[in-house]
Design a protein around this motif. Structure first.
Motif, PDB file in Angstrom:
ATOM      1  N   VAL A 192       0.840  -1.200   0.000  1.00 51.75           N
ATOM      2  CA  VAL A 192       0.000   0.000   0.000  1.00 51.75           C
ATOM      3  C   VAL A 192       0.876   1.251   0.000  1.00 51.75           C
ATOM      4  CG1 VAL A 192      -1.620   1.366   1.379  1.00 51.75           C
ATOM      5  CG2 VAL A 192      -2.001  -1.087   1.072  1.00 51.75           C
ATOM      6  N   ASN A 193       1.893   1.273   0.840  1.00 58.61           N
ATOM      7  CA  ASN A 193       2.787   2.428   0.906  1.00 58.61           C
ATOM      8  C   ASN A 193       3.535   2.637  -0.402  1.00 58.61           C
ATOM      9  OD1 ASN A 193       2.048   2.914   3.555  1.00 58.61           O
ATOM     10  ND2 ASN A 193       3.803   1.843   4.432  1.00 58.61           N
ATOM     11  N   THR A 194       3.956   1.547  -1.014  1.00 57.19           N
ATOM     12  CA  THR A 194       4.693   1.644  -2.277  1.00 57.19           C
ATOM     13  C   THR A 194       3.806   2.178  -3.391  1.00 57.19           C
ATOM     14  OG1 THR A 194       6.184  -0.163  -1.668  1.00 57.19           O
ATOM     15  CG2 THR A 194       5.988   0.343  -4.016  1.00 57.19           C
ATOM     16  N   ILE A 195       2.597   1.651  -3.512  1.00 60.11           N
ATOM     17  CA  ILE A 195       1.678   2.104  -4.557  1.00 60.11           C
ATOM     18  C   ILE A 195       1.327   3.574  -4.358  1.00 60.11           C
ATOM     19  CG2 ILE A 195      -0.660   1.837  -5.472  1.00 60.11           C
ATOM     20  CD1 ILE A 195      -0.354  -1.192  -4.907  1.00 60.11           C
ATOM     21  N   ASP A 196       1.044   3.972  -3.125  1.00 54.58           N
ATOM     22  CA  ASP A 196       0.724   5.383  -2.851  1.00 54.58           C
ATOM     23  C   ASP A 196       1.883   6.293  -3.230  1.00 54.58           C
ATOM     24  OD1 ASP A 196      -1.733   4.647  -1.924  1.00 54.58           O
ATOM     25  OD2 ASP A 196      -1.247   4.865   0.217  1.00 54.58           O
ATOM     26  N   ARG A 197       3.102   5.877  -2.906  1.00 51.54           N
ATOM     27  CA  ARG A 197       4.264   6.713  -3.204  1.00 51.54           C
ATOM     28  C   ARG A 197       4.502   6.805  -4.719  1.00 51.54           C
ATOM     29  NH1 ARG A 197       7.168   4.865   0.309  1.00 51.54           N
ATOM     30  NH2 ARG A 197       7.963   3.050  -0.802  1.00 51.54           N
ATOM     31  N   LEU A 198       4.347   5.694  -5.407  1.00 52.23           N
ATOM     32  CA  LEU A 198       4.557   5.702  -6.856  1.00 52.23           C
ATOM     33  C   LEU A 198       3.504   6.553  -7.562  1.00 52.23           C
ATOM     34  CD1 LEU A 198       5.514   1.955  -7.460  1.00 52.23           C
ATOM     35  CD2 LEU A 198       7.029   3.944  -7.560  1.00 52.23           C
ATOM     36  N   LEU A 199       2.299   6.595  -7.028  1.00 51.83           N
ATOM     37  CA  LEU A 199       1.248   7.425  -7.624  1.00 51.83           C
ATOM     38  C   LEU A 199       1.466   8.903  -7.337  1.00 51.83           C
ATOM     39  CD1 LEU A 199      -1.932   5.254  -6.911  1.00 51.83           C
ATOM     40  CD2 LEU A 199      -0.875   5.707  -9.141  1.00 51.83           C
ATOM     41  N   ARG A 200       2.043   9.218  -6.165  1.00 47.44           N
ATOM     42  CA  ARG A 200       2.283  10.616  -5.812  1.00 47.44           C
ATOM     43  C   ARG A 200       3.536  11.174  -6.462  1.00 47.44           C
ATOM     44  NH1 ARG A 200       1.718   8.762  -0.512  1.00 47.44           N
ATOM     45  NH2 ARG A 200       3.948   9.222  -0.213  1.00 47.44           N
ATOM     46  N   GLY A 201       4.516  10.309  -6.714  1.00 46.73           N
ATOM     47  CA  GLY A 201       5.828  10.762  -7.141  1.00 46.73           C
ATOM     48  C   GLY A 201       5.898  11.149  -8.601  1.00 46.73           C
ATOM     49  N   ASP A 202       7.023  11.760  -8.936  1.00 47.10           N
ATOM     50  CA  ASP A 202       7.279  12.155 -10.322  1.00 47.10           C
ATOM     51  C   ASP A 202       8.632  11.611 -10.774  1.00 47.10           C
ATOM     52  OD1 ASP A 202       8.923  13.653  -8.761  1.00 47.10           O
ATOM     53  OD2 ASP A 202       8.387  15.596  -9.638  1.00 47.10           O
ATOM     54  N   GLY A 203       9.046  10.478 -10.184  1.00 45.96           N
ATOM     55  CA  GLY A 203      10.337   9.890 -10.511  1.00 45.96           C
ATOM     56  C   GLY A 203      10.364   9.276 -11.898  1.00 45.96           C
ATOM     57  N   ASP A 204      11.585   8.920 -12.328  1.00 43.91           N
ATOM     58  CA  ASP A 204      11.757   8.329 -13.650  1.00 43.91           C
ATOM     59  C   ASP A 204      11.606   6.810 -13.584  1.00 43.91           C
ATOM     60  OD1 ASP A 204      14.058   7.470 -12.396  1.00 43.91           O
ATOM     61  OD2 ASP A 204      15.411   8.747 -13.562  1.00 43.91           O
ATOM     62  N   ARG A 205      11.887   6.147 -14.710  1.00 41.01           N
ATOM     63  CA  ARG A 205      11.731   4.694 -14.759  1.00 41.01           C
ATOM     64  C   ARG A 205      12.653   3.983 -13.766  1.00 41.01           C
ATOM     65  NH1 ARG A 205      10.865   2.159 -20.761  1.00 41.01           N
ATOM     66  NH2 ARG A 205       9.022   3.339 -21.382  1.00 41.01           N
ATOM     67  N   ASP A 206      13.875   4.485 -13.617  1.00 42.43           N
ATOM     68  CA  ASP A 206      14.798   3.854 -12.677  1.00 42.43           C
ATOM     69  C   ASP A 206      14.256   3.896 -11.261  1.00 42.43           C
ATOM     70  OD1 ASP A 206      16.609   3.188 -14.619  1.00 42.43           O
ATOM     71  OD2 ASP A 206      17.952   4.883 -14.246  1.00 42.43           O
ATOM     72  N   ALA A 207      13.665   5.025 -10.885  1.00 47.15           N
ATOM     73  CA  ALA A 207      13.092   5.151  -9.549  1.00 47.15           C
ATOM     74  C   ALA A 207      11.925   4.177  -9.373  1.00 47.15           C
ATOM     75  CB  ALA A 207      12.628   6.579  -9.304  1.00 47.15           C
ATOM     76  N   PHE A 208      11.101   4.047 -10.416  1.00 46.87           N
ATOM     77  CA  PHE A 208       9.972   3.116 -10.367  1.00 46.87           C
ATOM     78  C   PHE A 208      10.483   1.681 -10.212  1.00 46.87           C
ATOM     79  CE2 PHE A 208       6.882   0.202 -12.097  1.00 46.87           C
ATOM     80  CZ  PHE A 208       5.656   0.710 -11.697  1.00 46.87           C
ATOM     81  N   MET A 209      11.466   1.298 -11.029  1.00 49.06           N
ATOM     82  CA  MET A 209      11.956  -0.073 -11.007  1.00 49.06           C
ATOM     83  C   MET A 209      12.715  -0.392  -9.722  1.00 49.06           C
ATOM     84  SD  MET A 209      10.598  -1.362 -13.588  1.00 49.06           S
ATOM     85  CE  MET A 209      11.343  -3.004 -13.430  1.00 49.06           C
ATOM     86  N   SER A 210      13.250   0.633  -9.042  1.00 48.80           N
ATOM     87  CA  SER A 210      13.925   0.367  -7.767  1.00 48.80           C
ATOM     88  C   SER A 210      12.947  -0.113  -6.705  1.00 48.80           C
ATOM     89  CB  SER A 210      14.669   1.610  -7.277  1.00 48.80           C
ATOM     90  OG  SER A 210      13.762   2.585  -6.774  1.00 48.80           O
ATOM     91  N   GLU A 211      11.647   0.153  -6.916  1.00 49.86           N
ATOM     92  CA  GLU A 211      10.616  -0.292  -5.974  1.00 49.86           C
ATOM     93  C   GLU A 211       9.784  -1.442  -6.530  1.00 49.86           C
ATOM     94  OE1 GLU A 211       8.746   2.465  -3.343  1.00 49.86           O
ATOM     95  OE2 GLU A 211       9.465   4.161  -4.518  1.00 49.86           O
ATOM     96  N   PHE A 212      10.157  -1.939  -7.683  1.00 48.29           N
ATOM     97  CA  PHE A 212       9.385  -2.980  -8.356  1.00 48.29           C
ATOM     98  C   PHE A 212       9.240  -4.236  -7.494  1.00 48.29           C
ATOM     99  CE2 PHE A 212       9.132  -6.640 -11.278  1.00 48.29           C
ATOM    100  CZ  PHE A 212       8.011  -6.287 -12.028  1.00 48.29           C
ATOM    101  N   ALA A 213      10.315  -4.617  -6.786  1.00 49.01           N
ATOM    102  CA  ALA A 213      10.284  -5.849  -5.995  1.00 49.01           C
ATOM    103  C   ALA A 213       9.195  -5.833  -4.935  1.00 49.01           C
ATOM    104  CB  ALA A 213      11.645  -6.092  -5.347  1.00 49.01           C
ATOM    105  N   SER A 214       8.880  -4.644  -4.398  1.00 49.75           N
ATOM    106  CA  SER A 214       7.830  -4.547  -3.382  1.00 49.75           C
ATOM    107  C   SER A 214       6.483  -5.007  -3.924  1.00 49.75           C
ATOM    108  CB  SER A 214       7.700  -3.103  -2.880  1.00 49.75           C
ATOM    109  OG  SER A 214       8.891  -2.656  -2.293  1.00 49.75           O
ATOM    110  N   LEU A 215       6.269  -4.825  -5.226  1.00 52.07           N
ATOM    111  CA  LEU A 215       4.996  -5.171  -5.844  1.00 52.07           C
ATOM    112  C   LEU A 215       4.844  -6.674  -6.056  1.00 52.07           C
ATOM    113  CD1 LEU A 215       4.954  -2.331  -8.522  1.00 52.07           C
ATOM    114  CD2 LEU A 215       3.941  -2.298  -6.232  1.00 52.07           C
ATOM    115  N   THR A 216       5.947  -7.424  -5.918  1.00 55.14           N
ATOM    116  CA  THR A 216       5.896  -8.876  -6.113  1.00 55.14           C
ATOM    117  C   THR A 216       5.689  -9.633  -4.810  1.00 55.14           C
ATOM    118  OG1 THR A 216       8.278  -9.275  -5.810  1.00 55.14           O
ATOM    119  CG2 THR A 216       7.541  -8.604  -8.015  1.00 55.14           C
TER     120      THR A 216
END
Length: 368
Positions: A192-216
């Motif tokens: 939940v925290n990861t999804i909320d942060r990714l929706l609020r943020g404006d990071g690039d693909r690298d920033a998104f993929m650095s949190e990808f493991a949390s989604l698995t």
């Protein structure tokens, strides 16, 4: 702050990782830690899974604005990780209650009374607070005797195998007759925290993929009961195994309930080299080339395929549960063993194989 540290480590990582991989192959103090057991058996292993199923498609629908902004195609979790769904605790369910239920199930299957347990080791990553230990609540819920030593062992996804080795050592030494090792994971808050942060943020693909493991990540509980082999000839002998550390990689995967940040490429490369180094050196002590099953830590299709290729395993003997359950941390190995045990026969050889953030690896052989 964690994301900034990870990006800094990634920028410095090419030189560091290359040099440290050389150290792994032949540094000044290379080697495996080896353990052998003569009179320890796994008597039972049981699991309890959440009833709520969360599909990867559902997570990606929630992340649609971020995926669109970054121009990432849908189906990322399926395509990159091979994770189709995972379990999350439903209303009225809790990880502690499930872990207690798994322990009770393991006791019943082993034919061991709770009053006979001399050691309880909790190996979960999930914890609601820093103290007291998770183990004390489980000890109380399982109605274990006051003489039962209880504590937590935290070593990322490797904890359960470490816990089994420690319990086996205490049984072998005669300190206790029976031990229980447990792990219970709850991935809800971090996702939940990861999804909320990714929706609020404006990071690039690298920033998104650095949190990808949390989604698995997924949730689930498991428990095992260990005892003396001479008192339980029906049990599955724990023969021993090896562990090996490459702690120079301790910054490649850093996690908390707020999020888990990884340098996925460097983590895979460092982890593979560590496993290969441990595997090659173990060949002098153990013959693991033709096991009946290899129960590996469940991360993704990429990680599984890479390990199979790197140490030349028979893919048909490497079962996977991550497509249905995701990565359940230290509970992944025992839950996968539970799913597979109906297909095992007396005399089969089983190798438990784990890799944990840090990095550490462990391999433990069972004679079914």
């Amino acid at each position: 702050m964690r994301a900034q540290a990870l990006r800094l480590h990634r920028r410095r990582g090419v030189r560091t990782i290359q040099e440290d991989l050389i150290d792994l192959r032949g540094g000044s103090v290379p080697g495996n830690a080896i353990a052998r057991f003569q009179n320890v058996a796994l008597l039972s292993v049981a699991s309890v899974l959440p009833s709520r199923v969360t599909t990867s498609d559902e997570i990606e629908r929630r992340l649609a604005p971020s995926l669109s902004r970054l121009r990432l195609r849908s189906g990322l979790l399926r395509r990159v990780a091979g994770v189709l769904e995972r379990r999350n605790w439903a209303e009225g369910e809790s990880v502690d209650a499930a872990t207690i239920a798994a322990g009770q199930r393991a006791l019943a299957e082993a034919g061991v009374d709770a009053s006979e347990i001399g050691l309880l080791i909790n190996t979960s990553v999930t914890r609601a607070h820093l103290e007291p230990s998770v183990a004390v609540g489980l000890h109380h819920g399982l109605d274990l005797p006051s003489s039962a030593v209880n504590f937590d062992v935290a070593n990322a996804c490797l904890g359960f195998i470490n816990g089994m080795s420690l319990a086996a050592t205490m049984i072998e030494s005669g300190q206790i007759r029976y031990a229980m090792v447990v792990a219970g994971e709850d991935a809800d808050e971090i996702q939940v925290n990861t999804i909320d942060r990714l929706l609020r943020g404006d990071g690039d693909r690298d920033a998104f993929m650095s949190e990808f493991a949390s989604l698995t990540l997924g949730s689930g509980s498991a428990a095992a009961v260990l005892g003396r082999a001479d008192e339980h000839p029906e049990g599955h002998r724990i023969l021993g195994g090896v562990t090996r550390a490459a702690t120079v990689f301790h910054q490649l995967c850093v996690g908390s309930v707020d999020g888990m940040f990884t340098d996925a490429k460097a983590l895979l490369k460092g982890g593979l080299d560590l496993v290969v180094s441990a595997w090659k050196e173990a060949a002098g002590e153990w013959d693991w080339k033709s096991m009946n099953r290899y129960i590996t830590h469940q991360v993704s299709s990429i990680h599984t395929d890479a390990i199979v290729k790197a140490i030349h395993l028979d893919r048909s003997r490497v079962p996977t549960t991550f497509p249905r359950f995701g990565n359940i941390g230290p509970a992944s190995v025992p839950i996968t063993l539970v799913e597979e045990q109906a297909t095992l026969h007396k005399g089969d050889r089983v190798l438990l194989m784990g890799v944990g953030s840090g990095l550490n690896t462990a391999m433990l052989e069972l004679a079914w």
